[in-house]
Scaffold this motif. Structure first.
Motif, PDB file in Angstrom:
ATOM      1  N   ALA A  51       0.819  -1.216   0.000  1.00  0.00           N
ATOM      2  CA  ALA A  51       0.000   0.000   0.000  1.00  0.00           C
ATOM      3  C   ALA A  51       0.852   1.265   0.000  1.00  0.00           C
ATOM      4  O   ALA A  51       0.400   2.335  -0.443  1.00  0.00           O
ATOM      5  CB  ALA A  51      -0.929  -0.001   1.207  1.00  0.00           C
ATOM      6  N   VAL A  52       2.099   1.184   0.461  1.00  0.00           N
ATOM      7  CA  VAL A  52       2.969   2.370   0.577  1.00  0.00           C
ATOM      8  C   VAL A  52       3.757   2.623  -0.705  1.00  0.00           C
ATOM      9  O   VAL A  52       4.299   3.717  -0.894  1.00  0.00           O
ATOM     10  CB  VAL A  52       3.928   2.186   1.784  1.00  0.00           C
ATOM     11  CG1 VAL A  52       4.761   3.438   2.028  1.00  0.00           C
ATOM     12  CG2 VAL A  52       3.144   1.834   3.043  1.00  0.00           C
ATOM     13  N   TYR A  53       3.827   1.636  -1.603  1.00  0.00           N
ATOM     14  CA  TYR A  53       4.696   1.753  -2.778  1.00  0.00           C
ATOM     15  C   TYR A  53       4.152   2.801  -3.733  1.00  0.00           C
ATOM     16  O   TYR A  53       2.946   2.875  -4.024  1.00  0.00           O
ATOM     17  CB  TYR A  53       4.777   0.405  -3.489  1.00  0.00           C
ATOM     18  CG  TYR A  53       5.612   0.417  -4.736  1.00  0.00           C
ATOM     19  CD1 TYR A  53       6.994   0.516  -4.673  1.00  0.00           C
ATOM     20  CD2 TYR A  53       5.010   0.351  -5.990  1.00  0.00           C
ATOM     21  CE1 TYR A  53       7.768   0.527  -5.814  1.00  0.00           C
ATOM     22  CE2 TYR A  53       5.778   0.354  -7.140  1.00  0.00           C
ATOM     23  CZ  TYR A  53       7.146   0.452  -7.046  1.00  0.00           C
ATOM     24  OH  TYR A  53       7.904   0.469  -8.192  1.00  0.00           O
ATOM     25  N   ASN A  54       5.065   3.637  -4.240  1.00  0.00           N
ATOM     26  CA  ASN A  54       4.735   4.687  -5.206  1.00  0.00           C
ATOM     27  C   ASN A  54       5.543   4.425  -6.472  1.00  0.00           C
ATOM     28  O   ASN A  54       6.776   4.465  -6.449  1.00  0.00           O
ATOM     29  CB  ASN A  54       5.056   6.074  -4.639  1.00  0.00           C
ATOM     30  CG  ASN A  54       4.583   7.192  -5.557  1.00  0.00           C
ATOM     31  OD1 ASN A  54       3.839   6.949  -6.516  1.00  0.00           O
ATOM     32  ND2 ASN A  54       5.015   8.411  -5.261  1.00  0.00           N
ATOM     33  N   SER A  55       4.848   4.154  -7.551  1.00  0.00           N
ATOM     34  CA  SER A  55       5.516   3.804  -8.810  1.00  0.00           C
ATOM     35  C   SER A  55       5.992   5.027  -9.587  1.00  0.00           C
ATOM     36  O   SER A  55       6.771   4.898 -10.537  1.00  0.00           O
ATOM     37  CB  SER A  55       4.574   2.980  -9.686  1.00  0.00           C
ATOM     38  OG  SER A  55       3.396   3.724  -9.967  1.00  0.00           O
ATOM     39  N   GLU A  56       5.560   6.223  -9.227  1.00  0.00           N
ATOM     40  CA  GLU A  56       5.962   7.440  -9.951  1.00  0.00           C
ATOM     41  C   GLU A  56       7.408   7.807  -9.596  1.00  0.00           C
ATOM     42  O   GLU A  56       7.804   7.789  -8.433  1.00  0.00           O
ATOM     43  CB  GLU A  56       5.035   8.599  -9.596  1.00  0.00           C
ATOM     44  CG  GLU A  56       3.606   8.393 -10.083  1.00  0.00           C
ATOM     45  CD  GLU A  56       2.723   9.573  -9.741  1.00  0.00           C
ATOM     46  OE1 GLU A  56       3.247  10.528  -9.118  1.00  0.00           O
ATOM     47  OE2 GLU A  56       1.536   9.526 -10.080  1.00  0.00           O
ATOM     48  N   ILE A  57       8.186   8.127 -10.640  1.00  0.00           N
ATOM     49  CA  ILE A  57       9.589   8.519 -10.462  1.00  0.00           C
ATOM     50  C   ILE A  57       9.741   9.990 -10.872  1.00  0.00           C
ATOM     51  O   ILE A  57       9.433  10.363 -12.012  1.00  0.00           O
ATOM     52  CB  ILE A  57      10.531   7.626 -11.295  1.00  0.00           C
ATOM     53  CG1 ILE A  57      10.407   6.170 -10.826  1.00  0.00           C
ATOM     54  CG2 ILE A  57      11.972   8.106 -11.189  1.00  0.00           C
ATOM     55  CD1 ILE A  57      11.123   5.185 -11.711  1.00  0.00           C
ATOM     56  N   LYS A  58      10.183  10.807  -9.925  1.00  0.00           N
ATOM     57  CA  LYS A  58      10.397  12.226 -10.193  1.00  0.00           C
ATOM     58  C   LYS A  58      11.857  12.577  -9.931  1.00  0.00           C
ATOM     59  O   LYS A  58      12.535  11.941  -9.139  1.00  0.00           O
ATOM     60  CB  LYS A  58       9.485  13.074  -9.310  1.00  0.00           C
ATOM     61  CG  LYS A  58       8.008  12.885  -9.635  1.00  0.00           C
ATOM     62  CD  LYS A  58       7.151  13.762  -8.752  1.00  0.00           C
ATOM     63  CE  LYS A  58       5.676  13.570  -9.078  1.00  0.00           C
ATOM     64  NZ  LYS A  58       4.817  14.410  -8.208  1.00  0.00           N
ATOM     65  N   TYR A 110      15.030  -0.271  -2.463  1.00  0.00           N
ATOM     66  CA  TYR A 110      14.583  -1.385  -1.618  1.00  0.00           C
ATOM     67  C   TYR A 110      13.063  -1.390  -1.409  1.00  0.00           C
ATOM     68  O   TYR A 110      12.547  -2.252  -0.716  1.00  0.00           O
ATOM     69  CB  TYR A 110      15.282  -1.323  -0.261  1.00  0.00           C
ATOM     70  CG  TYR A 110      16.754  -1.598  -0.353  1.00  0.00           C
ATOM     71  CD1 TYR A 110      17.225  -2.883  -0.571  1.00  0.00           C
ATOM     72  CD2 TYR A 110      17.679  -0.557  -0.248  1.00  0.00           C
ATOM     73  CE1 TYR A 110      18.587  -3.140  -0.669  1.00  0.00           C
ATOM     74  CE2 TYR A 110      19.037  -0.811  -0.345  1.00  0.00           C
ATOM     75  CZ  TYR A 110      19.480  -2.103  -0.555  1.00  0.00           C
ATOM     76  OH  TYR A 110      20.838  -2.351  -0.661  1.00  0.00           O
ATOM     77  N   SER A 111      12.375  -0.430  -1.997  1.00  0.00           N
ATOM     78  CA  SER A 111      10.909  -0.457  -1.959  1.00  0.00           C
ATOM     79  C   SER A 111      10.405  -1.305  -3.118  1.00  0.00           C
ATOM     80  O   SER A 111      10.989  -1.329  -4.205  1.00  0.00           O
ATOM     81  CB  SER A 111      10.333   0.956  -2.054  1.00  0.00           C
ATOM     82  OG  SER A 111      10.665   1.530  -3.307  1.00  0.00           O
ATOM     83  N   ALA A 112       9.307  -2.025  -2.888  1.00  0.00           N
ATOM     84  CA  ALA A 112       8.797  -2.967  -3.888  1.00  0.00           C
ATOM     85  C   ALA A 112       7.276  -2.897  -3.923  1.00  0.00           C
ATOM     86  O   ALA A 112       6.631  -2.511  -2.938  1.00  0.00           O
ATOM     87  CB  ALA A 112       9.254  -4.384  -3.555  1.00  0.00           C
ATOM     88  N   PRO A 113       6.694  -3.259  -5.052  1.00  0.00           N
ATOM     89  CA  PRO A 113       5.229  -3.208  -5.136  1.00  0.00           C
ATOM     90  C   PRO A 113       4.516  -4.320  -4.378  1.00  0.00           C
ATOM     91  O   PRO A 113       3.302  -4.255  -4.209  1.00  0.00           O
ATOM     92  CB  PRO A 113       4.967  -3.336  -6.646  1.00  0.00           C
ATOM     93  CG  PRO A 113       6.164  -4.025  -7.189  1.00  0.00           C
ATOM     94  CD  PRO A 113       7.313  -3.614  -6.338  1.00  0.00           C
ATOM     95  N   PHE A 114       5.265  -5.334  -3.910  1.00  0.00           N
ATOM     96  CA  PHE A 114       4.639  -6.461  -3.208  1.00  0.00           C
ATOM     97  C   PHE A 114       5.354  -6.700  -1.886  1.00  0.00           C
ATOM     98  O   PHE A 114       6.554  -6.424  -1.752  1.00  0.00           O
ATOM     99  CB  PHE A 114       4.682  -7.726  -4.072  1.00  0.00           C
ATOM    100  CG  PHE A 114       4.150  -7.532  -5.458  1.00  0.00           C
ATOM    101  CD1 PHE A 114       2.801  -7.330  -5.683  1.00  0.00           C
ATOM    102  CD2 PHE A 114       5.013  -7.517  -6.556  1.00  0.00           C
ATOM    103  CE1 PHE A 114       2.306  -7.124  -6.957  1.00  0.00           C
ATOM    104  CE2 PHE A 114       4.526  -7.325  -7.823  1.00  0.00           C
ATOM    105  CZ  PHE A 114       3.175  -7.128  -8.033  1.00  0.00           C
TER     106      PHE A 114
END
Length: 286
Positions: free
Chosen positions: A102-109, A117-121
């Motif tokens: 729930a915390v993962y953010n796929s947007e890259i700025k 080390y953050s992952a979508p799962f």
């Protein structure tokens, strides 16, 4: 002064006093091995498809070696026969049941810090992110992905997520080390050999059953020499009918007597005149 001309040979390309070569110029050293960027390598394995190189998106598949694929890429490889792969059919892969982060953010700025080390799962039991920093495994029978630490801290004989029974041989490490891949390849080869042996034994049992059925049918049918001809069959049937009639007459004596009396009465009706003619008066004889 003595008049002797001494000629000294000149060394071409340095070494004649004009330049002093260093050790690195005279001795060839081994090149140092290129150090891979661990973060980039980890992101490439855990967030990108092993076949197409595109970012992973559900539905995500995995093989017996623990590699991650997009389902579209797997289907394309199966359709394109020119691509050589250990995946020969859809049964060689399984769809993973992953828990979203729930915390993962796929947007890259550009202004934001990129956390590799953050992952979508994440692990559904402990909450560890499935980024490659921690070892993850999944059960082949159900496809649920869980961190290896969760299985150590909370041991269970069933899956923590769906409750299906766990077999040690069905637990597969996701993106394991080279040693893990060697073990998984050996397990995969062993499974293929066992499946081939099982198919051969099934075919052998089926062939034996069919052969036994054929033998039983052939034993029930008479042989070609023993089969009676058409004339013999008719004669046998006529004889059986006659015997059947005889047994009927002999079995009911009363009926046979009544039939005999009826025939005599009919005969008397038609032969009365003939009997009168045959009778001669006694007077004429005298």
């Amino acid at each position: 002064s003595s008049g002797i001309n001494a000629e000294w040979p000149l060394r071409p390309g340095g070494g004649d006093g004009g330049s002093i070569p260093t050790r690195c110029e005279l001795v060839k050293l081994k090149k140092a091995a290129e150090v891979k960027n661990k973060d980039q390598h980890m992101v490439g394995k855990w967030q990108h498809c092993a076949l197409s190189g595109q970012t992973l998106a559900k539905p995500i598949m995995s093989c017996r070696l623990g590699r991650l694929y997009n389902k579209e890429a797997v289907i394309e490889t199966l359709l394109d026969k020119s691509i050589k792969s250990h995946i020969k059919k859809l049964s060689d892969v399984v769809e993973l049941k992953l828990t979203d982060n729930a915390v993962y953010n796929s947007e890259i700025k550009a202004d934001l810090y990129i956390d590799h080390y953050s992952a979508p799962f994440v692990c559904p039991v402990i909450g560890l992110e499935m980024s490659g920093r921690y070892r993850f495994i999944y059960n082949w029978s159900c496809g649920c992905a869980i961190s290896e630490r969760a299985t150590i801290e909370i041991p269970s004989e069933t899956c923590h997520k769906c409750g299906t029974p766990i077999v040690k041989e069905d637990l597969i490490i996701i993106n394991g080390t080279e040693e893990d891949i060697v073990k998984l390849t050996e397990q995969m080869k062993r499974r293929k050999e066992e499946s081939k042996k099982g198919k051969k034994s099934k075919n052998y049992v089926v062939s034996e059953a069919t052969s036994k059925d054929k033998l039983s049918v052939n034993n029930d049918e008479p042989a070609a020499d023993d089969k009676p001809s058409k004339n013999k069959r008719h004669n046998i049937q006529d004889g059986n009918d006659k015997q059947h009639k005889k047994t009927k007459v002999s079995s009911d004596p009363k009926e046979s007597k009544n039939k005999f009396e009826d025939t005599n009465s009919y005969k008397k009706l038609f032969h009365k005149n003939s009997e009168k003619k045959k009778k001669v008066p006694t007077a004429t004889l005298r």
